[in-house]
Design a protein around this motif. Sequence first.
Motif: not given
Length: 229
Positions: A15-43
């Motif tokens: 939903f972030n990627q598609l420019n949609k409103v996302q509050g209590w509605a949910d959508s899966p992490l993107t590949v970019k989202g997972i890769n960015d989180l790997k940086v967060t997790a590593a740090n």
Amino acid sequence: MATEVYLVRHGETMFNQLNKVQGWADSPLTVKGINDLKVTAANLSQVHFDKMYSSDLKRAIDTVHLIADTNEVSEIGKIKKLPAFREVFFGTFEGDDIDETWRKVAKAGGMKPTSDVVKIIQTLGIHDFREATKKADPRHLAEDAEALDDRMDQAISQLAQETKGLGRVLVVSHGDFIKTLGIKYWDQASGDHDIPFPDNGSVTRGIIDDNGKFRIINYGVKNTDIPNL
């Protein structure tokens, strides 16, 4: 004993990627989202946490598990879900186009329609922005300022109880919720005025003191800057 709190925004979602409103509605992490989180997790992999928590939305749950699985110095065990740390609720607008939603909110707030949410908040203030969102919502289900403030108080109170006697914890939450916490609890924020939206995978660091009072020390630290915390 004071408790250090690392508030992490979940990774980018569909939903972030598609420019949609996302509050209590949910959508899966993107590949970019997972890769960015790997940086967060590593740090964060060498930062010791006594416990980890997340909101009860799947994008936050997936994020906290990725961080926990990468951490090399913590024995976390069961990760508890804290529903009070959910994202802001946008009512009928959930899943709608963001730009069109903000135009409706601007109009409800007495402004010329615009999709520039920063301009809307700077003009109305965050309190009246929430009120305009609820007014613009055809079913008036969106969280207004009072409801959201009550939920923030509930979230912090519950976290203070959960973490009593612990040195450092991590909580995965959501962008607008973390930003609204920042407006209320960050010394560098000024009352009702807007502050920058935290990036996906960023860290906001706070302290819960011995009396259960919460304050934010570092807000919206980018995942690449975490080692400087």
